[in-house]
Design an enzyme around this catalytic site. Structure first.
Site, mmCIF file in Angstrom:
data_model
loop_
_atom_site.group_PDB
_atom_site.id
_atom_site.type_symbol
_atom_site.label_atom_id
_atom_site.label_comp_id
_atom_site.label_asym_id
_atom_site.label_seq_id
_atom_site.Cartn_x
_atom_site.Cartn_y
_atom_site.Cartn_z
ATOM 1 N N HIS A 103 -32.508 -18.935 -47.101
ATOM 2 C CA HIS A 103 -33.465 -18.236 -46.243
ATOM 3 C C HIS A 103 -32.751 -17.113 -45.499
ATOM 4 O O HIS A 103 -31.703 -17.327 -44.880
ATOM 5 C CB HIS A 103 -34.103 -19.204 -45.241
ATOM 6 N N GLU A 121 -29.813 -28.906 -41.673
ATOM 7 C CA GLU A 121 -30.353 -27.913 -40.729
ATOM 8 C C GLU A 121 -29.392 -27.765 -39.562
ATOM 9 O O GLU A 121 -29.353 -28.584 -38.650
ATOM 10 C CB GLU A 121 -31.734 -28.351 -40.229
ATOM 11 N N HIS A 177 -29.161 -24.821 -44.085
ATOM 12 C CA HIS A 177 -30.227 -24.041 -43.457
ATOM 13 C C HIS A 177 -30.035 -24.108 -41.946
ATOM 14 O O HIS A 177 -29.138 -24.798 -41.450
ATOM 15 C CB HIS A 177 -31.599 -24.621 -43.824
HETATM 16 ZN ZN LIG Z 1 -34.305 -22.686 -44.269
#
Ligand SMILES: [Zn+2]
Length: 395
Positions: A162, A365, A306
Site C-alpha cells: 500500500h 500492521e 503494512h
Molecule cells: Zn496496508
C-alpha cells in the site's frame, strides 16, 4: 572492496586476513573458481571499503596497520605498486576499512529513488546479496527482489503493498542493513547470533511492491498521463497522503483470487485512491509479479508488512496450518503486537497465500495512528519490528 590476487593468495587466506567468514567471500565472487585463482584477478571482499590515505612523515606500513588494527599484509595487498621501504610524504595509498555502521537511514521520506540508491550501496558493499527484477510497475519501474542466504527454508518479507504505508519499506531496508552488518562482522542482534541463518534460511525480500504509488504519495503526481490520471482519480486534489493504490487506482492488496468477489461487491467499482480491487483479480503487474514470485520460490513463511494498528493477521478461513498459531504467538511475545486470526477482509496477498499454499502467512500492521504514519514514529516502530524479523528467521 576489490583486491587483486597475488601469487599464493587464496579466498581462505583473504577470509583470515580480513576476518570475514569464507562463505561470504565465496558467495560475493560467483564467477570465481576458488581452486583456480589467477594472479591479477579481481576478488571482492564484502563488508569492507578501501579508503585513501596520504603518507605523513614517519609513516610505515607497520605504524599504519597497528594504529588501525589491521594486518600489514592487507596493506601490502591493497598497495601492490607501493614499495613500503620508500614511501614519500604525500604519497596516496589505500587502506582497508571494515564497515561497521549503516548506510541505510530509514528515518526519511523513503521513495523509490532513495530505495534504489540504498540498494546500489548495499549490493556494492555486500555482493553476496542477490538482486533480481521480478517485473515492472505500471510506470515501468523494476520490482526488485533481494535474496540473502542459501538455506532450504525460504522466508519472504515484503513492504509497501500500500502506497501510503511506505514506512514499511524503510523499516525493512534498515533491518536488512543491520542484518548484513551483523553477518559480516560476526555480531549479534538482540543477543542472537544471526550467522547460522545464512546457511539455514534463504531470505527473499521485496521491499517496495508499489513504487509508483509510493512516489505519488511522497513526491506528488508525475509529469504525463499517469500523473494526470492519478490526479483525476483523486478528484483534482494535490494531496495524496490517503492514496493506498497503485498509480492507476487499483488496491494491490485487494487483487488476489481469494474471495475477491466479496470485495468487488462491497468496494469501489472504479479506480480509486484506495480499496478498488480491479475489474478482475490479478490485472495489475505488481500484483501479478508477487503471485508469480510466491509460485516460483515456494515460501515456507510469508510476512507482508503494512501500517497501522500493532496487530498481526494470521488466519484465512481456517486454512492456515497449525504452525501459524505457534509462530504468531512468538511474534506477539517479541513485539507486543496482538494476533488476530480472522477478519472480514479478503483478496489480500496473505489470504491468497494461505489459500493456495497452506503455509504460514501474516499481515503485520506496524505502528499506530493515521496513515501515512509520521517519521517521528520510525525509531519506535523499528524497535518493535526487530523481534518479528528475527523470529521469522528462527521459527
Ligand atoms: Zn496496508
Amino acid at each position: 572492496m576489490d583486491v587483486n590476487v597475488r601469487s599464493g593468495d587464496s579466498l581462505w587466506y583473504y577470509s583470515q586476513l580480513f576476518n570475514v567468514p569464507l562463505t561470504f567471500i565465496i558467495d560475493s565472487n560467483p564467477g570465481v573458481d576458488p581452486s583456480a585463482l589467477a594472479i591479477g584477478q579481481t576478488v571482492r571482499i564484502p563488508g569492507y571499503r578501501s579508503e585513501p590515505y596520504t603518507i605523513e612523515a614517519g609513516d610505515t606500513f607497520w605504524k599504519i596497520a597497528s594504529s588501525r588494527r589491521i594486518s600489514m599484509d592487507s596493506l601490502a595487498l591493497l598497495n601492490q605498486n607501493v614499495n613500503p621501504q620508500n614511501m614519500p610524504i604525500g604519497l596516496l595509498i589505500q587502506v582497508p576499512s571494515r564497515v561497521t555502521s549503516r548506510i541505510v537511514n530509514g528515518n526519511q521520506s523513503y521513495d523509490s529513488t532513495v530505495l534504489n540508491s540504498d540498494l546500489n550501496g548495499l549490493l556494492a558493499l555486500y555482493p553476496f546479496v542477490r538482486s533480481e527484477s521480478i517485473g515492472q510497475s505500471v510506470m515501468g519501474k523494476d520490482l526488485i527482489e533481494l535474496q540473502i542466504g542459501k538455506g532450504p527454508k525460504v522466508v519472504h518479507w515484503n513492504g509497501s503493498f500500500h502506497a501510503n504505508e511506505w514506512i514499511t519499506t524503510a523499516v525493512i531496508m534498515q533491518f536488512l542493513n543491520d542484518y548484513l552488518l551483523a553477518l559480516t562482522n560476526g555480531e549479534t542482534i538482540r543477543g542472537l547470533d544471526v550467522g547460522p541463518f545464512y546457511e539455514e534460511v534463504t531470505l527473499s525480500i521485496v521491499p517496495m511492491v508499489d513504487p509508483d504509488g509510493v512516489d505519488l504519495v511522497l513526491d506528488g503526481p508525475p509529469q504525463g498521463p499517469f500523473g494526470e490520471q492519478a490526479l483525476q482519480i483523486n478528484n483534482g486534489n494535490m494531496a495524496f497522503s490517503g492514496w493506498k493504490a497503485n498509480i492507476r487506482g487499483v488496491d494491490l492488496n485487494n487483487q488476489y483470487p481469494a474471495n475477491w468477489e466479496i470485495e468487488a461487491e462491497r468496494k469501489p467499482k472504479e479506480p480509486s485512491p484506495r480499496d478498488f480491487p480491479g475489474y478482475q483479480p490479478l490485472t495489475e503487474p505488481e500484483a501479478i509479479a508477487m503471485a508469480e514470485l510466491a509460485q516460483e520460490r515456494q515460501f515456507e513463511k510469508m510476512l507482508a508488512f503494512h501500517t497501522q494498528g500493532e496487530v498481526i493477521y494470521w488466519g484465512y478461513e481456517g486454512l492456515e496450518p497449525p504452525q501459524s498459531l505457534v509462530i504468531v504467538n512468538e511474534f506477539e511475545r517479541v513485539s507486543g503486537y496482538q494476533p488476530i486470526r480472522n477478519v472480514y477482509s479478503f483478496a489480500g496477498y496473505k489470504d491468497w497465500f494461505i489459500l493456495v499454499y497452506r503455509k504460514p502467512g501474516f499481515t503485520v500492521e506496524l505502528g499506530r495512528g493515521v496513515n501515512p504514519l509520521p517519521l517521528s514514529q520510525f525509531d519506535e516502530i523499528y524497535q518493535e519490528t526487530i523481534g518479528i524479523f528475527l523470529a521469522s528467521l528462527y521459527m
